[in-house]
Scaffold this motif. Structure first.
Motif: not given
Length: 384
Positions: A25-30, A35-36, A64-69, A157-160
């Motif tokens: 989930w963290r990876l998908s959102k990031q 990265h669009g 669909y949540h937080d930009g992820v299908d 994993l680390r969001e910017q």
């Protein structure tokens, strides 16, 4: 003409309740946010997923949540109708459905297939990271991508914005007070130490609680609801899930399972963090507070070899006496040994451990983050 956004499929089978889906989930959102990338996350257990993301509706096949299908894996009846993505990630030892693999093989332009492996500090990981593995029957090649603790792996994993957010939170007493208030603990900052205890059960847990009950300083221990909380309640029957309870110098509060952003703040707000599995150990290292990792248990104590490999890397440039204290308590915590003596030694080193953890975090940060390293790996393979 506007360039088409890349599309990735990430497959996640929930094995250990939260670790697998937590990572995916963290990876998908990031990937989507930074990265669009158009991400379709396939999950087999939406009930566990909902614990981490309360907005998830386990009854929906697609949402669909937080930009992820988000697609419920087992709701798909006709796999041949599913369009294959340009990048397919098989996450954390799950197996992509055979029908989807056939779809991949039938593509004129084959998708890039990545096996995102479990986190490991073992030395062989550096050599296997990025290796190709041809499928034995299908015209497909899978590449192994290892998270890790060195520059020769995919990093962690680390969001910017994460480290800046944690620094801002740590420097703002008002934000910390508001955070504790939301958890029903308005006096949390009055305790001598605050401990988050997220772990599997332990045979000698009572001895650790006894240490905290009879210590000179006061301790607040927060425990997410679950198996360990049930064990603590069996040891201390007066404890309920509705309110905090004091036992000598120890106060315990059982918390509802927190959404990921709140859990990150909890790790930053506490002085010591017990973590388990994979997702929480990564976040504990970014929090840079003293931590204790309970690694996922395996048969024949194979997990202890993985733990020792991590501890060897983690403490490599430390004074031998300090390293031994950390190793001793980790081994006691992970192998059902008595805890009182090793805890006393470990707890005396918290100030120095916090300093060492900041240096360790800086080292990990220098390796880049997992999502960005994944994107670079994919871009190189596609160009080639």
């Amino acid at each position: 003409m506007q360039q088409k956004r890349p599309q990735w499929d990430i497959f996640c089978a929930v094995v250990d309740n939260f670790g697998d889906i937590g990572i995916c989930w963290r990876l998908s959102k990031q990937l989507a946010a930074e990265h669009g990338i158009v991400v379709r996350l396939w999950v087999d257990d939406l009930v566990s997923f909902q614990r981490l993301c309360p907005e998830i509706d386990p009854a929906l096949a697609v949402q669909y949540h937080d930009g992820v299908d988000i697609w419920h894996w087992h709701s798909v009846i006709d796999w041949p109708t599913i369009t294959v993505a340009s990048v397919v990630i098989e996450a954390l030892a799950c197996t992509i459905p055979e029908a989807y693999q056939q779809q991949m093989a039938a593509c004129t332009s084959k998708p890039l297939w990545l096996n995102l492996e479990y986190l490991s500090a073992e030395s062989w990981v550096d050599g296997c990271h990025g290796m190709a593995s041809p499928h034995p029957q299908l015209p497909l090649t899978k590449y192994f991508f290892f998270p890790g603790f060195t520059a020769n792996t995919g990093g962690l994993l680390r969001e910017q914005p994460l480290l800046a957010q944690l620094a801002d939170f740590a420097a703002d007493q008002t934000k910390q007070q508001q955070f504790w208030q939301q958890l029903g603990l308005p006096n949390a900052q009055d305790f001598g130490q605050r401990i988050s205890l997220f772990a599997y059960s332990h045979t000698h847990l009572a001895s650790l609680l006894h240490c905290w009950q009879h210590a000179e300083q006061t301790t607040l221990c927060v425990i997410p609801i679950g198996t360990l909380a049930e064990q603590v309640q069996a040891l201390l029957p007066e404890l309920t899930v509705k309110q905090s309870q004091r036992f000598g110098a120890l106060t315990i509060k059982i918390l509802p399972f927190l959404p990921q952003p709140d859990y990150d703040l909890l790790l930053s707000a506490c002085d010591v963090n017990f973590v388990r599995g994979e997702d929480s150990i990564i976040r504990a290292q970014w929090a840079a507070k003293p931590f204790v990792w309970q690694i996922y248990r395996q048969t024949e104590d194979a997990h202890l070899l993985k733990l020792q490999a991590f501890l060897q890397r983690y403490t490599a440039d430390w004074p031998p006496s300090l390293a031994q204290v950390v190793v001793d308590f980790h081994l006691a915590w992970n192998s059902e040994q008595p805890l009182a003596k090793s805890w006393q030694q470990f707890s005396h080193e918290f100030t120095l451990l916090a300093e060492k953890n900041l240096l360790w975090r800086n080292k990990l940060e220098s390796h880049g983050d997992l999502a960005s390293n994944l994107v670079r790996f994919v871009e190189k393979k596609i160009i080639m």
